[in-house]
Design an enzyme around this catalytic site. Structure first.
Site, PDB file in Angstrom:
ATOM      1  N   HIS A 130      15.684 -12.357 -79.795  1.00  0.00           N
ATOM      2  CA  HIS A 130      16.346 -12.031 -79.406  1.00  0.00           C
ATOM      3  C   HIS A 130      17.803 -12.814 -79.917  1.00  0.00           C
ATOM      4  CE1 HIS A 130      19.070 -10.908 -76.124  1.00  0.00           C
ATOM      5  NE2 HIS A 130      18.382  -9.908 -76.064  1.00  0.00           N
ATOM      6  N   GLN A 211      10.393 -12.679 -72.041  1.00  0.00           N
ATOM      7  CA  GLN A 211       9.599 -11.506 -71.923  1.00  0.00           C
ATOM      8  C   GLN A 211       7.848 -11.528 -71.684  1.00  0.00           C
ATOM      9  OE1 GLN A 211      10.271  -8.035 -71.933  1.00  0.00           O
ATOM     10  NE2 GLN A 211      12.163  -8.315 -72.752  1.00  0.00           N
TER      11      GLN A 211
HETATM   12  N1  C6P Z   1      16.069  -7.994 -73.837  1.00  0.00           N
HETATM   13  C1  C6P Z   1      15.937  -6.124 -74.060  1.00  0.00           C
HETATM   14  O1  C6P Z   1      14.929  -6.174 -74.343  1.00  0.00           O
HETATM   15  P1  C6P Z   1      18.992 -12.149 -70.496  1.00  0.00           P
HETATM   16  O2  C6P Z   1      20.710 -11.018 -70.976  1.00  0.00           O
HETATM   17  O3  C6P Z   1      19.686 -13.611 -70.582  1.00  0.00           O
HETATM   18  O4  C6P Z   1      18.208 -11.646 -69.045  1.00  0.00           O
HETATM   19  O5  C6P Z   1      17.966 -12.027 -71.364  1.00  0.00           O
HETATM   20  C2  C6P Z   1      17.772 -12.120 -72.608  1.00  0.00           C
HETATM   21  C3  C6P Z   1      16.905 -11.934 -73.593  1.00  0.00           C
HETATM   22  C4  C6P Z   1      16.678 -13.085 -74.139  1.00  0.00           C
HETATM   23  N2  C6P Z   1      15.167 -12.829 -75.059  1.00  0.00           N
HETATM   24  C5  C6P Z   1      14.726 -11.832 -74.716  1.00  0.00           C
HETATM   25  C6  C6P Z   1      13.243 -11.648 -75.598  1.00  0.00           C
HETATM   26  C7  C6P Z   1      15.005 -10.894 -74.477  1.00  0.00           C
HETATM   27  O6  C6P Z   1      14.072  -9.935 -74.127  1.00  0.00           O
HETATM   28  C8  C6P Z   1      16.415 -10.578 -73.690  1.00  0.00           C
HETATM   29  C9  C6P Z   1      16.452  -9.582 -72.682  1.00  0.00           C
HETATM   30  C10 C6P Z   1      16.450  -7.219 -73.062  1.00  0.00           C
HETATM   31  O7  C6P Z   1      16.136  -4.598 -73.018  1.00  0.00           O
HETATM   32  C11 C6P Z   1      17.625  -6.258 -73.302  1.00  0.00           C
HETATM   33  S1  C6P Z   1      17.839  -6.845 -74.995  1.00  0.00           S
END
Ligand code: C6P
Length: 420
Positions: A130, A211
């Site tokens: 991500h 996740q």
């Molecule tokens: N993914 C989605 O897939 P935050 O925004 O800090 O709570 O999480 C960020 C983040 C970091 N790592 C992974 C693997 C993620 O999936 C996510 C957030 C969301 O819809 C938003 S793009």
């Protein structure tokens, strides 16, 4: 491979009654909420814990010596202990509250990275990260002159190329940061193996558990990582609170991330001394209600049972994957479900329909999906797509909801077939 234990099926009707937001109609249809990878819904127990805190105990922590401040501090620190227990940390000192996963990565990239990474060093990531597990490392690389190297993803089947990893994990690598579960591919990575391999070479490890925490048992001792992070809002907790786990000796050796109140033991006009960990990393008034809400969420998840949640997630993903595959002429991403490595989210593309059209039409049927690059633009480029549609499940979702989703996808295809 995650262990799937035979446990009684979840009491879905009773579980669903605990989530007020699930019981509503959207565009005249009962809501099907399949955007859980973005954020989960919240059970009544969490909503009540937050309300109760604001109604009865609202105060600031670690500062006042009055009863309300004592209660707020107790609630906040009890949440920290509960998090430590939830992820098998050795002590609550190893738990830093952050705003979420993103802030946790930034904290380590600054406070650990600036002290430990220098010009010519390598930071090893994977192609399925991500943006929040890429950009903070890019900023660190820019500050220090370090190199970023990525473990390749094998293709649409979404596996890490472990042969390439063997070549890439060299002594130049200072840190290996990787996601436990991909938010785009659904891949469950072999985190224990990855950490063990890094540890043999003395390489520090950072696990993005955004996740996975709350979807399966996650134990930092078993995983063997140095750092791990997750967000409360994706696991039934409120937004604005997240967790950074760091091994105590590493946290103790680090400089602070931000300066301000609470993170100091003494301040003089020219210099200051730092508070003990984890307070050294929590400058200013923290999200007290968030921590208390997260505590309630962890209690709720453990009442349901994380092994049962995993089994349910895997079952829904396998059911949806096979039925979508049976539609034919559809591109499906991530490992085949029989590997046991495909978590509860499915990314797909209908060749003739843009992902955003799928999402928009599904929304008209009351089905909440997500379409786009899912904050994994480099991965999208590698796969040669601009976006995917994604259905992501949690323990309150049902096979019946997946059937409605499949009917809708079939209708969308028929609709677009008529347009061409
Ligand atoms: N993914 C989605 O897939 P935050 O925004 O800090 O709570 O999480 C960020 C983040 C970091 N790592 C992974 C693997 C993620 O999936 C996510 C957030 C969301 O819809 C938003 S793009």
């Amino acid at each position: 491979m995650p262990q799937i234990l035979e446990k009684p099926a979840l009491e879905l009707e009773s579980i669903r009654r605990d989530f007020p937001a699930l019981n509503q109609r959207v565009h005249g249809q009962p809501l099907v909420y399949f955007d859980n990878a973005a954020t989960s819904q919240k059970p009544r127990a969490v909503i009540d814990a937050i309300s109760r805190y604001y109604e009865c105990d609202n105060s600031n922590v670690h500062r006042g010596i009055h009863e309300l401040s004592r209660r707020a501090t107790e609630g906040y620190e009890a949440a920290r202990k509960r998090v430590a227990q939830f992820i098998g940390a050795g002590s609550a000192h190893e738990i830093v509250f952050t705003r979420g996963t993103t802030e946790a990565v930034n904290l380590i990239a600054s406070a650990w990275g600036d002290a430990n990474v220098k010009s010519g060093d390598t930071i090893l990531l994977t192609e399925m990260e991500h943006h929040s597990n890429i950009v903070p490392w890019q900023l660190l690389a820019k500050r220090t002159g370090a190199k970023l190297v990525y473990v390749p993803v094998t293709g649409d089947d979404g596996m890490l190329d472990l042969d390439a990893l063997d070549r890439l994990l060299t002594r130049e690598v200072k840190l290996f940061a990787f996601t436990h579960v991909s938010n785009t591919l659904g891949t469950i990575n072999p985190v224990r193996r990855l950490c063990a391999q890094a540890r043999e070479l003395g390489i520090a490890t950072f696990v993005d558990a955004a996740q996975s925490a709350g979807h399966m048992p996650v134990d930092v001792g078993e995983i063997g990582c140095d750092f791990l992070a997750f967000s409360g809002h994706k696991i039934c907790g409120p937004t604005g609170i997240g967790v950074l786990f760091g091994r105590q000796e590493l946290l103790e050796a680090m400089e602070p991330y931000q300066g301000g109140g609470d993170m100091i033991s003494r301040v003089d006009f020219q210099e200051s001394r730092w508070n003990v960990v984890p307070h050294k990393f929590e400058a200013g008034t923290p999200d007290i209600a968030g921590a208390i809400g997260l505590h309630a969420a962890l209690d709720y998840l453990d009442r349901v049972g994380r092994e049962r949640i995993l089994a349910h997630d895997l079952d829904l993903a396998a059911y949806a994957y096979e039925k979508l595959a049976a539609l034919g002429n559809i591109r499906l991403f991530g490992p085949r479900p029989e590997t046991g490595l495909h978590s509860g989210l499915i990314s797909f593309l209908l060749p003739e329909v843009h992902a955003h059209d799928v999402i928009t039409l599904a929304d008209r049927h009351g089905i909440a999906l997500r379409g786009g690059h899912h904050c994994t633009q480099p991965l999208m480029r590698k796969l040669g797509v601009a976006s995917t549609a994604r259905a992501s499940f949690y323990f309150y979702n049902t096979r019946e909801e997946i059937d409605r989703f499949l009917e809708t996808i079939a209708e969308i295809r028929t609709f677009f077939a008529r347009q061409v």
